[in-house]
Write a protein that holds these residues in place. Sequence first.
Motif, mmCIF file in Angstrom:
data_model
loop_
_atom_site.group_PDB
_atom_site.id
_atom_site.type_symbol
_atom_site.label_atom_id
_atom_site.label_comp_id
_atom_site.label_asym_id
_atom_site.label_seq_id
_atom_site.Cartn_x
_atom_site.Cartn_y
_atom_site.Cartn_z
ATOM 1 N N TYR A 179 -10.174 1.900 -5.213
ATOM 2 C CA TYR A 179 -8.765 1.540 -5.036
ATOM 3 C C TYR A 179 -8.086 1.589 -6.393
ATOM 4 O O TYR A 179 -8.624 1.102 -7.390
ATOM 5 C CB TYR A 179 -8.606 0.131 -4.462
ATOM 6 C CG TYR A 179 -8.764 0.041 -2.968
ATOM 7 C CD1 TYR A 179 -7.927 0.737 -2.113
ATOM 8 C CD2 TYR A 179 -9.739 -0.783 -2.408
ATOM 9 C CE1 TYR A 179 -8.059 0.636 -0.734
ATOM 10 C CE2 TYR A 179 -9.883 -0.896 -1.033
ATOM 11 C CZ TYR A 179 -9.046 -0.182 -0.211
ATOM 12 O OH TYR A 179 -9.187 -0.271 1.151
ATOM 13 N N ARG A 195 2.212 4.669 0.903
ATOM 14 C CA ARG A 195 2.108 5.508 2.088
ATOM 15 C C ARG A 195 2.652 6.903 1.843
ATOM 16 O O ARG A 195 2.033 7.877 2.254
ATOM 17 C CB ARG A 195 2.836 4.860 3.261
ATOM 18 C CG ARG A 195 2.865 5.737 4.505
ATOM 19 C CD ARG A 195 3.110 4.973 5.758
ATOM 20 N NE ARG A 195 1.985 4.140 6.131
ATOM 21 C CZ ARG A 195 1.970 3.390 7.233
ATOM 22 N NH1 ARG A 195 3.019 3.356 8.025
ATOM 23 N NH2 ARG A 195 0.914 2.668 7.522
ATOM 24 N N GLU A 222 6.189 2.127 1.299
ATOM 25 C CA GLU A 222 5.031 1.275 1.081
ATOM 26 C C GLU A 222 4.931 0.298 2.242
ATOM 27 O O GLU A 222 5.939 -0.080 2.841
ATOM 28 C CB GLU A 222 5.146 0.537 -0.251
ATOM 29 C CG GLU A 222 5.186 1.473 -1.451
ATOM 30 C CD GLU A 222 5.256 0.740 -2.782
ATOM 31 O OE1 GLU A 222 5.020 -0.490 -2.795
ATOM 32 O OE2 GLU A 222 5.549 1.386 -3.807
ATOM 33 N N GLN A 247 0.844 -1.186 0.000
ATOM 34 C CA GLN A 247 0.000 0.000 0.000
ATOM 35 C C GLN A 247 0.887 1.247 0.000
ATOM 36 O O GLN A 247 1.834 1.335 0.776
ATOM 37 C CB GLN A 247 -0.903 0.009 1.226
ATOM 38 C CG GLN A 247 -1.781 -1.225 1.343
ATOM 39 C CD GLN A 247 -2.599 -1.236 2.612
ATOM 40 O OE1 GLN A 247 -3.160 -0.205 3.006
ATOM 41 N NE2 GLN A 247 -2.684 -2.374 3.264
ATOM 42 N N ARG A 267 -6.301 4.602 -1.888
ATOM 43 C CA ARG A 267 -7.759 4.711 -1.865
ATOM 44 C C ARG A 267 -8.159 6.157 -2.162
ATOM 45 O O ARG A 267 -7.524 7.091 -1.679
ATOM 46 C CB ARG A 267 -8.292 4.278 -0.490
ATOM 47 C CG ARG A 267 -9.812 4.191 -0.379
ATOM 48 C CD ARG A 267 -10.184 3.721 1.018
ATOM 49 N NE ARG A 267 -11.613 3.734 1.259
ATOM 50 C CZ ARG A 267 -12.373 2.666 1.358
ATOM 51 N NH1 ARG A 267 -11.833 1.459 1.221
ATOM 52 N NH2 ARG A 267 -13.673 2.759 1.589
ATOM 53 N N GLY A 300 -4.206 0.665 -8.211
ATOM 54 C CA GLY A 300 -2.955 -0.044 -7.988
ATOM 55 C C GLY A 300 -2.573 -0.856 -9.206
ATOM 56 O O GLY A 300 -3.229 -0.791 -10.254
ATOM 57 N N ASP A 332 -10.340 -6.081 3.350
ATOM 58 C CA ASP A 332 -10.392 -4.635 3.218
ATOM 59 C C ASP A 332 -11.717 -4.102 3.754
ATOM 60 O O ASP A 332 -12.723 -4.809 3.765
ATOM 61 C CB ASP A 332 -10.240 -4.236 1.745
ATOM 62 C CG ASP A 332 -8.822 -4.473 1.246
ATOM 63 O OD1 ASP A 332 -7.891 -4.363 2.066
ATOM 64 O OD2 ASP A 332 -8.650 -4.777 0.049
ATOM 65 N N ARG A 341 -1.061 0.339 -3.795
ATOM 66 C CA ARG A 341 -2.486 0.596 -3.656
ATOM 67 C C ARG A 341 -2.750 1.888 -2.893
ATOM 68 O O ARG A 341 -2.105 2.180 -1.886
ATOM 69 C CB ARG A 341 -3.134 -0.576 -2.913
ATOM 70 C CG ARG A 341 -4.607 -0.724 -3.130
ATOM 71 C CD ARG A 341 -5.119 -1.964 -2.442
ATOM 72 N NE ARG A 341 -5.108 -1.832 -0.993
ATOM 73 C CZ ARG A 341 -5.690 -2.701 -0.180
ATOM 74 N NH1 ARG A 341 -6.291 -3.766 -0.656
ATOM 75 N NH2 ARG A 341 -5.646 -2.512 1.128
#
Length: 825
Positions: free
Chosen positions: A698, A51, A605, A49, A629, A700, A615, A627
Amino acid sequence: MAKVSGSIANFANGISQQAVALRLATQGEVQTNAYSTIVDGLKKRPPTQFRAALGPAFAANVYTHQINRDAYERYEVLMTPAGIRVFDLEDGNEYAVAAPKGYGYLAYSASAYKRPPYRALTVGDYTYITNQTIKVEIYPTIVEQVSPSEAIVNVLAGNYGKLYTITVNNVKVAEYRTPDGQSAAQSPSVDVSYIARRLATGETIVMENTANDKPNGNWTWKATDTNLAANGITAANGWTVKVFKSTIYIKKNDGADFSIAVDDGYNGNAMKAMRKTVQDFADLPAYCEDDVAIEITGSVGTEFDNYFVRFDRQDANSSIGVWREIPKPGVQKALKASTMPHVLIRQADGTFKFDEATWDLRKAGDDKIAPGPSFVGEKINEVLFFKNRLGFLAGENVILSRAGSYFDYWRSTATALLDDDPIDVAATDNGVSVLRSAVAASDRLVLFADQTQFTLMGNELLTPKTASIRPSTSFQASRQARPVRAGNSIFFPVERGQFTMIRDYKIDVNTGLADAVDTTGHVPQYIPGTALKIAASTHEDILLVQAEGDPSALYVYKYYWSNDQQLQSSWSRWTFPGVTAILDIGFIDSQLIMVVNRGLQAYIEVMEIQPAGVDPDVRFVINIDRRFRVEDYDTRVYDPYADTTTVPVDHNMAEADYICVTAGAITPVLEPGLKISILSKTPSTVVLQGDIRNVPLYFGTTYETRYGLSTIFIRQESRAGGVSVTTEGRLQLLQLMIQYSNSAYFRVEITPMSRDTRAYFSSGRLMGDPANRVDTINLADGSFKVPVLSKNDRVKIEIVNDSYLPSCLLSAEWVANYVQKSQRI
């Protein structure tokens, strides 16, 4: 010909590089981006994910260190000889780093070291950083104050009828005879302060007899004497003489040496002369000149009970003070801070400061009586923390600071070895064992040399008296990656030619004996090159290895123990499409923090490695890397004529092949987990098909999970125990049935030798199943039958999932025709 069947109990044991006939049925040929679990079976690895973006990519050999200060403050530190940069791990914000003395300590020869020779350790707000190429020095000019040419005479007692004399350079320069004591009026003449003044300056007093019964009435008594002043021991002749109560202080102003002796007519018990040394501390005066230094010699015949004291006066107007222990005058007493480990300090305002530390000075003794730390003249290879002591590894020694005082490496007194004194012990072995790393395990410290492991033991209270080092095992160990502790195991890497092995070091709590098992024994040529870093999570029983020979991938060891039996030992490889270099890895509970280079940019990440995770608002994990959001509904624009929605994003959509997946059932029409077509994109917006103004999304990139089955054999229990493989005859595989759970997609690729690959797809959907609905993701349990129609050793079978949908493979069964060519007897 006979029809036979067999099973693969699970897919939990990763891959094996053993000969195919020696492998377990549960071990595969290939396992990439798959996660072996004993609960959910073999499933896709968790996605990464996004960050934070850190800016331009860092050099692949940058030194990294994670600071886990508390639950709210966590930082990533990146170091090169050019400087230090600090980012927080939550938002990627960069913090200013002040370096008032520069970054010269971080310099090293790039031609001699492929990786930065640094080690770092964080304790509270301090991160201690050592450069393994720099030898520790001691300041040659910072020494204990050298005493001038001085002496003191201490009048201990006044006795009647005794002759007190002082001799300087073998010449009697002062003499005073006390009265015989026939009258009480003579008592002031034997006062120790009076005697000192008479010897120094010749000062006299008048003694009156006030008793009326005395026939002589009032009278005075004066003895004939001589004194220092009368014999030229004066300022005019280059001397300094002071009297402090019963103490006479004498100094030769030009520093020339001189001798002094006294006689008191009382066998030396009434007056003492001290010039640099005295045998007993009790002979020292209670009053003295400030900063006078004396060596207490103690027992005759040994110098190891000698120590030094200096008079510390309360203030300039008073002669009252105390004798404090000091180092030997003239001895070097300061560690050279520029050669010692430096500190990166978190400041109160949130910024950081990289600076030399302020190390404590020597307190007592000299290099023989109370020697300094053994790291002087050595390179510090490691920084450690053990039982509230900051420690260093240098050469063959482990050096621990004073308990609770992390900058103090000197004994506090030469007269005794105290429990909180620093600890400095050497590893004893028949060869040279330079210590490289250390890991605290329970009540001991495990030390790693190139070829030997040692344990530093102590009682519940670790003291210099109880500390001892003993060898425990003799295994090669890599110098590059630090060992890590995980539960009751310590994992450490070993370089084995062009590959790396990982050993699992354990200590038997009952016997204290240790052993280190090779966890890569069945995959000896799997981890390429030197291990750069290893990280472990006790929450998930997982170990990750970052390898120099494959800088953009991680090698994953999943293990499980129950009742002292290892039920799982799985090795696999995780790849990350688009990642050019992994800079750092570290666990915080079940969360893996990664710092990676993707092309020309660096990112933080995270990966949530936890069982049965899903999720929010979705029944499964959406398996896409990088990924992020998007929920900013008000900024979206819907075009009813083209039936498209333009969605602003704060990521550069052009830098990767992103896909879009719905992340929640905001409207009853659009279910979560559906893939939305991206019609076009710019660096800051995407145009999606349909009306999705109120749908969380999402974005990615997909990644491929691949598992290759080992050659299928007939396996039977042997008479000697265990399982034997039957290789005689012909085993013609007919079909393979794969049991799965909570799966939405996977495919099986069958590749017979010299023929094209056939792919068979499983979507988990069954005709007539009420859960099989359009525009929904169906997570199904069941079995998937695949035709093989090939000889067992002439076909390659791989299970692949290259979508964002989940798959959990539990076990497999196979059916084959078996033609036996001979009868076993």
